[in-house]
Write a protein that holds these residues in place. Structure first.
Motif, PDB file in Angstrom:
ATOM      1  N   LEU A 174       0.821  -1.205   0.000  1.00 56.12           N
ATOM      2  CA  LEU A 174       0.000   0.000   0.000  1.00 56.12           C
ATOM      3  C   LEU A 174       0.857   1.259   0.000  1.00 56.12           C
ATOM      4  O   LEU A 174       0.547   2.237  -0.688  1.00 56.12           O
ATOM      5  CB  LEU A 174      -0.948  -0.010   1.193  1.00 56.12           C
ATOM      6  N   GLU A 175       1.948   1.243   0.747  1.00 55.23           N
ATOM      7  CA  GLU A 175       2.860   2.388   0.743  1.00 55.23           C
ATOM      8  C   GLU A 175       3.423   2.621  -0.655  1.00 55.23           C
ATOM      9  O   GLU A 175       3.545   3.767  -1.103  1.00 55.23           O
ATOM     10  CB  GLU A 175       3.996   2.150   1.743  1.00 55.23           C
ATOM     11  N   ASN A 176       3.764   1.543  -1.362  1.00 54.74           N
ATOM     12  CA  ASN A 176       4.327   1.662  -2.703  1.00 54.74           C
ATOM     13  C   ASN A 176       3.345   2.291  -3.680  1.00 54.74           C
ATOM     14  O   ASN A 176       3.744   2.967  -4.636  1.00 54.74           O
ATOM     15  CB  ASN A 176       4.756   0.288  -3.227  1.00 54.74           C
ATOM     16  N   LYS A 177       2.052   2.074  -3.469  1.00 56.74           N
ATOM     17  CA  LYS A 177       1.043   2.635  -4.357  1.00 56.74           C
ATOM     18  C   LYS A 177       0.729   4.090  -4.028  1.00 56.74           C
ATOM     19  O   LYS A 177       0.283   4.843  -4.890  1.00 56.74           O
ATOM     20  CB  LYS A 177      -0.239   1.802  -4.281  1.00 56.74           C
ATOM     21  N   LEU A 178       0.968   4.495  -2.773  1.00 55.76           N
ATOM     22  CA  LEU A 178       0.584   5.835  -2.334  1.00 55.76           C
ATOM     23  C   LEU A 178       1.709   6.851  -2.403  1.00 55.76           C
ATOM     24  O   LEU A 178       1.455   8.057  -2.518  1.00 55.76           O
ATOM     25  CB  LEU A 178       0.050   5.800  -0.897  1.00 55.76           C
ATOM     26  N   TYR A 179       2.969   6.371  -2.321  1.00 57.73           N
ATOM     27  CA  TYR A 179       4.069   7.316  -2.173  1.00 57.73           C
ATOM     28  C   TYR A 179       5.131   7.126  -3.245  1.00 57.73           C
ATOM     29  O   TYR A 179       5.317   6.030  -3.771  1.00 57.73           O
ATOM     30  CB  TYR A 179       4.685   7.180  -0.776  1.00 57.73           C
ATOM     31  N   GLN A 180       5.829   8.209  -3.542  1.00 61.22           N
ATOM     32  CA  GLN A 180       6.895   8.194  -4.541  1.00 61.22           C
ATOM     33  C   GLN A 180       8.075   7.377  -4.038  1.00 61.22           C
ATOM     34  O   GLN A 180       8.303   7.233  -2.836  1.00 61.22           O
ATOM     35  CB  GLN A 180       7.378   9.633  -4.828  1.00 61.22           C
ATOM     36  N   TRP A 181       8.845   6.868  -5.000  1.00 61.17           N
ATOM     37  CA  TRP A 181      10.072   6.138  -4.674  1.00 61.17           C
ATOM     38  C   TRP A 181      11.013   7.054  -3.888  1.00 61.17           C
ATOM     39  O   TRP A 181      11.339   8.142  -4.310  1.00 61.17           O
ATOM     40  CB  TRP A 181      10.745   5.685  -5.964  1.00 61.17           C
ATOM     41  N   GLY A 182      11.434   6.611  -2.697  1.00 60.91           N
ATOM     42  CA  GLY A 182      12.355   7.382  -1.881  1.00 60.91           C
ATOM     43  C   GLY A 182      11.690   8.411  -0.985  1.00 60.91           C
ATOM     44  O   GLY A 182      12.354   9.043  -0.170  1.00 60.91           O
ATOM     45  N   GLU A 183      10.369   8.593  -1.117  1.00 55.11           N
ATOM     46  CA  GLU A 183       9.661   9.558  -0.283  1.00 55.11           C
ATOM     47  C   GLU A 183       9.554   9.017   1.145  1.00 55.11           C
ATOM     48  O   GLU A 183       9.255   7.839   1.366  1.00 55.11           O
ATOM     49  CB  GLU A 183       8.264   9.810  -0.858  1.00 55.11           C
ATOM     50  N   GLU A 184       9.825   9.875   2.124  1.00 55.65           N
ATOM     51  CA  GLU A 184       9.783   9.449   3.513  1.00 55.65           C
ATOM     52  C   GLU A 184       8.345   9.190   3.946  1.00 55.65           C
ATOM     53  O   GLU A 184       7.448  10.000   3.715  1.00 55.65           O
ATOM     54  CB  GLU A 184      10.413  10.518   4.412  1.00 55.65           C
ATOM     55  N   VAL A 185       8.113   8.027   4.567  1.00 58.21           N
ATOM     56  CA  VAL A 185       6.775   7.631   4.999  1.00 58.21           C
ATOM     57  C   VAL A 185       6.824   7.295   6.483  1.00 58.21           C
ATOM     58  O   VAL A 185       7.677   6.518   6.924  1.00 58.21           O
ATOM     59  CB  VAL A 185       6.273   6.395   4.212  1.00 58.21           C
ATOM     60  N   GLY A 186       5.926   7.882   7.261  1.00 57.03           N
ATOM     61  CA  GLY A 186       5.870   7.600   8.695  1.00 57.03           C
ATOM     62  C   GLY A 186       5.529   6.147   8.955  1.00 57.03           C
ATOM     63  O   GLY A 186       4.841   5.496   8.158  1.00 57.03           O
ATOM     64  N   SER A 187       5.987   5.612  10.076  1.00 54.40           N
ATOM     65  CA  SER A 187       5.802   4.196  10.386  1.00 54.40           C
ATOM     66  C   SER A 187       4.333   3.802  10.525  1.00 54.40           C
ATOM     67  O   SER A 187       3.968   2.652  10.301  1.00 54.40           O
ATOM     68  CB  SER A 187       6.554   3.837  11.674  1.00 54.40           C
ATOM     69  N   ASN A 188       3.473   4.756  10.893  1.00 56.82           N
ATOM     70  CA  ASN A 188       2.054   4.426  11.076  1.00 56.82           C
ATOM     71  C   ASN A 188       1.142   5.163  10.098  1.00 56.82           C
ATOM     72  O   ASN A 188      -0.058   5.297  10.332  1.00 56.82           O
ATOM     73  CB  ASN A 188       1.630   4.733  12.518  1.00 56.82           C
ATOM     74  N   THR A 189       1.722   5.642   8.993  1.00 57.62           N
ATOM     75  CA  THR A 189       0.949   6.438   8.037  1.00 57.62           C
ATOM     76  C   THR A 189      -0.232   5.661   7.457  1.00 57.62           C
ATOM     77  O   THR A 189      -1.353   6.175   7.387  1.00 57.62           O
ATOM     78  CB  THR A 189       1.853   6.927   6.887  1.00 57.62           C
ATOM     79  N   ILE A 190      -0.003   4.424   7.032  1.00 57.65           N
ATOM     80  CA  ILE A 190      -1.088   3.618   6.454  1.00 57.65           C
ATOM     81  C   ILE A 190      -2.167   3.364   7.497  1.00 57.65           C
ATOM     82  O   ILE A 190      -3.372   3.462   7.193  1.00 57.65           O
ATOM     83  CB  ILE A 190      -0.542   2.283   5.901  1.00 57.65           C
ATOM     84  N   GLU A 191      -1.762   3.074   8.720  1.00 57.49           N
ATOM     85  CA  GLU A 191      -2.746   2.849   9.783  1.00 57.49           C
ATOM     86  C   GLU A 191      -3.628   4.073   9.992  1.00 57.49           C
ATOM     87  O   GLU A 191      -4.843   3.951  10.205  1.00 57.49           O
ATOM     88  CB  GLU A 191      -2.038   2.492  11.107  1.00 57.49           C
ATOM     89  N   VAL A 192      -3.041   5.256   9.916  1.00 56.71           N
ATOM     90  CA  VAL A 192      -3.807   6.494  10.093  1.00 56.71           C
ATOM     91  C   VAL A 192      -4.827   6.655   8.973  1.00 56.71           C
ATOM     92  O   VAL A 192      -6.001   6.972   9.216  1.00 56.71           O
ATOM     93  CB  VAL A 192      -2.859   7.717  10.146  1.00 56.71           C
TER      94      VAL A 192
END
Length: 219
Positions: A174-192
């Motif tokens: 899900l992170e791969n579909k929502l965010y750009q390659w190399g973009e910083e993603v919070g550890s609980n972003t998907i959960e939020v």
């Protein structure tokens, strides 16, 4: 749309990645045949810009791989090979379009839109699960015929789940579909995002498989 740019010239690749992201694409970059095939193996690539002259082989190997897998992934060849014979060969191998370098970015983007439309027209724009319906062409979501307003990331997350009904999607997928390659993603972003989506849909619509991922629809 998740796009794979296969280009071994770093200056060209950097400029294209920047421009493509400004056009709204989520971009992964590969400079070799080997890495491009690895990216395609993720199953998340939806569109490919393909150079032919690569350091570890020919881009035609990647095109043949895509066609052999019978994946509906538009491929636009972008190369310095500009002869009529090269163009005919590329199109005959299954490329959706062929653009020779040097090129104008505006023309490339137009060709990408055309290639994407060909695929989209062959597929239904409606994704439905129970009382939830998403119209991807209109970018709308309804619940029991009531129009919902979703922020962009929530819409993208819901789309990823609806496109994979009955199949568990991991947090990484899900992170791969929502965010750009190399973009910083919070550890609980998907959960939020999942938490916010659940407030707008029936409580059992999005199911959690603890330690595995999320799923909508019957498994």
């Amino acid at each position: 749309m998740h796009l794979l740019l296969v280009e071994d010239d770093n200056l060209v690749a950097q400029g294209l990645c920047r421009s493509l992201r400004q056009e709204g694409y989520s971009v992964e970059h590969s400079a070799t045949v080997k890495h491009a095939l690895q990216c395609l193996g993720s199953g998340e690539i939806e569109l490919v810009i393909l150079d032919l002259g690569l350091p570890d082989g020919d881009g035609s190997q990647i095109l043949k791989h895509i066609k052999a897998q019978k994946k509906v992934i538009p491929v636009v060849i972008l190369t310095a090979r500009s002869s009529i014979d090269d163009k005919v060969q590329g199109l005959d191998m299954g490329a959706d379009d062929y653009l020779a370098k040097p090129f104008e970015p505006a023309e490339l983007f137009a060709r990408l839109r055309v290639a994407s439309r060909r695929v989209n027209q062959a597929q239904s724009s409606l994704l439905q699960c129970g009382e939830v319906t998403m119209d991807t062409s209109a970018h709308s979501v309804t619940l029991s015929d009531e129009l919902l307003s979703l922020p962009r990331k929530e819409y993208m997350l819901l789309k990823a789940l609806l496109e994979n009904q009955g199949r568990v999607q991991s947090k990484q997928q899900l992170e791969n579909k929502l965010y750009q390659w190399g973009e910083e993603v919070g550890s609980n972003t998907i959960e939020v995002h999942i938490h916010h989506l659940r407030k707008k849909f029936p409580s059992d619509f999005i199911k959690t498989l603890r330690g595995i991922g999320y799923v909508v629809g019957k498994r």
